[in-house]
Motif scaffolding. Structure first.
Motif, mmCIF file in Angstrom:
data_model
loop_
_atom_site.group_PDB
_atom_site.id
_atom_site.type_symbol
_atom_site.label_atom_id
_atom_site.label_comp_id
_atom_site.label_asym_id
_atom_site.label_seq_id
_atom_site.Cartn_x
_atom_site.Cartn_y
_atom_site.Cartn_z
ATOM 1 N N SER A 283 24.540 18.793 -13.452
ATOM 2 C CA SER A 283 23.213 18.241 -13.766
ATOM 3 C C SER A 283 23.356 16.843 -14.349
ATOM 4 C CB SER A 283 22.503 19.123 -14.782
ATOM 5 O OG SER A 283 22.613 20.465 -14.444
ATOM 6 N N ARG B 57 24.550 13.880 -11.648
ATOM 7 C CA ARG B 57 23.950 13.796 -10.304
ATOM 8 C C ARG B 57 23.260 12.467 -10.020
ATOM 9 N NH1 ARG B 57 18.965 18.089 -11.484
ATOM 10 N NH2 ARG B 57 19.045 17.664 -13.698
ATOM 11 N N THR C 201 16.541 19.539 -7.929
ATOM 12 C CA THR C 201 16.210 18.492 -8.898
ATOM 13 C C THR C 201 14.699 18.349 -9.002
ATOM 14 O OG1 THR C 201 18.307 17.388 -8.580
ATOM 15 C CG2 THR C 201 16.500 16.032 -9.403
ATOM 16 N N LEU D 252 21.720 24.039 -19.911
ATOM 17 C CA LEU D 252 22.560 22.950 -19.397
ATOM 18 C C LEU D 252 22.031 21.588 -19.817
ATOM 19 C CD1 LEU D 252 24.008 25.050 -17.520
ATOM 20 C CD2 LEU D 252 24.399 23.082 -16.063
ATOM 21 N N THR E 138 15.812 19.250 -17.010
ATOM 22 C CA THR E 138 14.457 19.302 -17.547
ATOM 23 C C THR E 138 14.326 20.504 -18.488
ATOM 24 O OG1 THR E 138 13.918 20.410 -15.478
ATOM 25 C CG2 THR E 138 13.218 18.122 -15.687
ATOM 26 N N THR F 164 18.208 29.994 -20.376
ATOM 27 C CA THR F 164 16.994 29.402 -19.796
ATOM 28 C C THR F 164 17.348 28.463 -18.661
ATOM 29 O OG1 THR F 164 14.903 28.287 -20.277
ATOM 30 C CG2 THR F 164 16.836 27.433 -21.411
ATOM 31 N N GLU G 26 8.359 23.038 -12.125
ATOM 32 C CA GLU G 26 9.647 22.518 -11.650
ATOM 33 C C GLU G 26 9.593 22.393 -10.126
ATOM 34 O OE1 GLU G 26 12.051 21.660 -13.879
ATOM 35 O OE2 GLU G 26 11.017 22.567 -15.578
HETATM 36 N N1 LIG Z 1 15.553 21.532 -12.032
HETATM 37 C C1 LIG Z 1 16.328 21.114 -13.173
HETATM 38 C C2 LIG Z 1 17.792 21.437 -13.027
HETATM 39 C C3 LIG Z 1 18.127 22.785 -12.849
HETATM 40 C C4 LIG Z 1 19.644 22.872 -12.976
HETATM 41 O O1 LIG Z 1 20.390 21.942 -12.640
HETATM 42 N N2 LIG Z 1 20.071 23.965 -13.542
HETATM 43 C C5 LIG Z 1 21.455 24.129 -13.830
HETATM 44 C C6 LIG Z 1 21.727 25.424 -14.513
HETATM 45 S S1 LIG Z 1 20.981 25.521 -16.096
HETATM 46 C C7 LIG Z 1 22.219 24.155 -12.545
HETATM 47 O O2 LIG Z 1 21.713 24.638 -11.561
HETATM 48 N N3 LIG Z 1 23.401 23.667 -12.550
HETATM 49 C C8 LIG Z 1 24.224 23.674 -11.392
HETATM 50 C C9 LIG Z 1 25.410 22.837 -11.622
HETATM 51 O O3 LIG Z 1 25.593 22.381 -12.765
HETATM 52 O O4 LIG Z 1 26.121 22.595 -10.660
HETATM 53 C C10 LIG Z 1 16.341 19.605 -13.298
HETATM 54 O O5 LIG Z 1 16.084 18.914 -12.316
HETATM 55 O O6 LIG Z 1 16.728 19.127 -14.373
#
Ligand SMILES: N[C@@H](CCC(=O)N[C@@H](CS)C(=O)NCC(=O)O)C(=O)O
Length: 343
Positions: free
Chosen positions: A85, A88, A104, A153, A157, A197, A226
């Motif tokens: 996250s 990226r 995302t 993480l 968001t 979460t 989201e």
């Molecule tokens: N939709 C959220 C992000 C969701 C997200 O990235 N969740 C984490 C887990 S809490 C994830 O999937 N991580 C995958 C990774 O780190 O490769 C955003 O855009 O910030």
């Protein structure tokens, strides 16, 4: 443009070794190198994860295949770059990847301040909470989470929404922040946090990989919107158009009943709208005006099927996740998936 330089400066420490100059004409550069660099997650089954043969699979991965088929006429020309996250956006800004297809969330600050642009919504999600019912018994609502430790993480968001939600509801909590999803899941599974979460779809996906999935309950509250989808750099409208209209093509194909199995036959349809979408009208120019072949939609649907087929195969009824279409149904069926007209 200014923000891209700023971000490159800010991200310099992280990516100095790998930073390439972002191409000005991404479509042209993909055609020249013959492959699409696609940023995915480090592993979220159903969305982007490797299978037991080491092949990338998932809804976000299929979108990369779709774009590769649209641009190069071949869905297999994708190079995957697994990204946490946190890193990226820098990877996209620096030109390391051509597209970020990795759950995302489309937000104002990401378009206003990061020099990025969202091309569509592949999945309408919302943030939720999961608890270990063996550890915190009797919890049926997020409002009962006072004093809880929460695994989350960084750079998501979810980290920000959670702080807002607990503040608004005057609930004390202790975040336990991770950079890697595997670490976050392992810590939660080992009982270091009472709560996990994330986007709700990820909770269902994460639960499948826990030691005792049946012990874990996803609470009913959805605390945010989201809308997740593919992202590109600002300042390259031609590329944004290609990604955006590939997404619309997937949705429109579902609306017209065009599938991976019948797309060849549908080329001969007597319906002028279907003929136009598939580039079969005499003098069709939509595809070529985008810098693609006139029948790019045929290549896309042959490669991955329509939006509904992608959904069901990866996260729907044909998958272990069994997520309902819900908000991700077509607009004609009470959902939000709606393609702009191919005219
Ligand atoms: N939709 C959220 C992000 C969701 C997200 O990235 N969740 C984490 C887990 S809490 C994830 O999937 N991580 C995958 C990774 O780190 O490769 C955003 O855009 O910030």
């Amino acid at each position: 443009m200014k923000s891209r330089f700023l971000l490159a400066l800010l991200g310099g420490a992280v990516c100095a070794a790998t930073a390439a100059a972002a191409p000005v004409d991404t479509l042209q550069s993909i055609k020249a190198k013959g492959s699409l660099a696609c940023g995915v997650s480090t592993g979220n089954p159903g969305f982007s994860a490797t299978d037991d043969k080491g092949e990338w699979k998932g809804l976000d991965v299929d979108f990369c295949h779709a774009v590769s088929a649209a641009v190069l006429g071949d869905p297999s020309k994708v190079k995957y770059n697994p990204l946490s996250s946190k890193v990226r956006f820098t990877a996209l800004q620096s030109g390391e990847i051509d597209i970020l297809s990795r759950q995302t969330t489309w937000t104002a600050s990401r378009e206003a301040g990061l020099g990025l642009m969202f091309a569509g919504v592949m999945y309408y999600d919302g943030q939720g909470f999961m608890v270990n019912s063996k550890k915190v018994s009797g919890v049926t609502s997020a409002k009962q989470l006072s004093g809880a430790t929460v695994c989350v993480l960084t750079g998501t968001t979810g980290e920000l929404n959670m702080a807002d939600y607990f503040k608004a509801n005057k609930i004390e909590f202790s975040p336990v922040v991770f950079e890697k999803i595997e670490e976050a899941k392992a810590a939660y599974d080992a009982g270091r946090c009472d709560v996990y979460t994330d986007d709700q779809s990820n909770l269902y996906s994460a639960r499948l990989s826990l030691a005792a999935p049946a012990d874990h309950v996803v609470l009913p509250e959805i605390i945010s919107k989201e809308p997740v989808g593919p992202v590109v750099r600002q300042g390259d409208d031609r590329w944004l158009n290609v990604v955006k209209w590939t997404y619309f093509a997937l949705v429109q194909a579902e609306e017209f009943g065009i599938t991976q199995a019948n797309v060849e036959e549908m080329k001969n349809s007597s319906n002028p709208e279907i003929k136009r979408l598939l580039g079969q009208e005499a003098g069709a120019t939509i595809g070529t005006d985008f810098g693609l072949s006139s029948d790019f939609v045929v290549n896309v649907i042959k490669a991955v099927g329509n939006y509904g087929e992608i959904f069901e195969r990866n996260i729907g009824q044909q998958s272990p996740l069994k997520i309902e279409r819900g908000k991700n149904a077509l607009w004609t069926q009470g959902g939000l998936q709606y393609a702009m007209p191919f005219r």
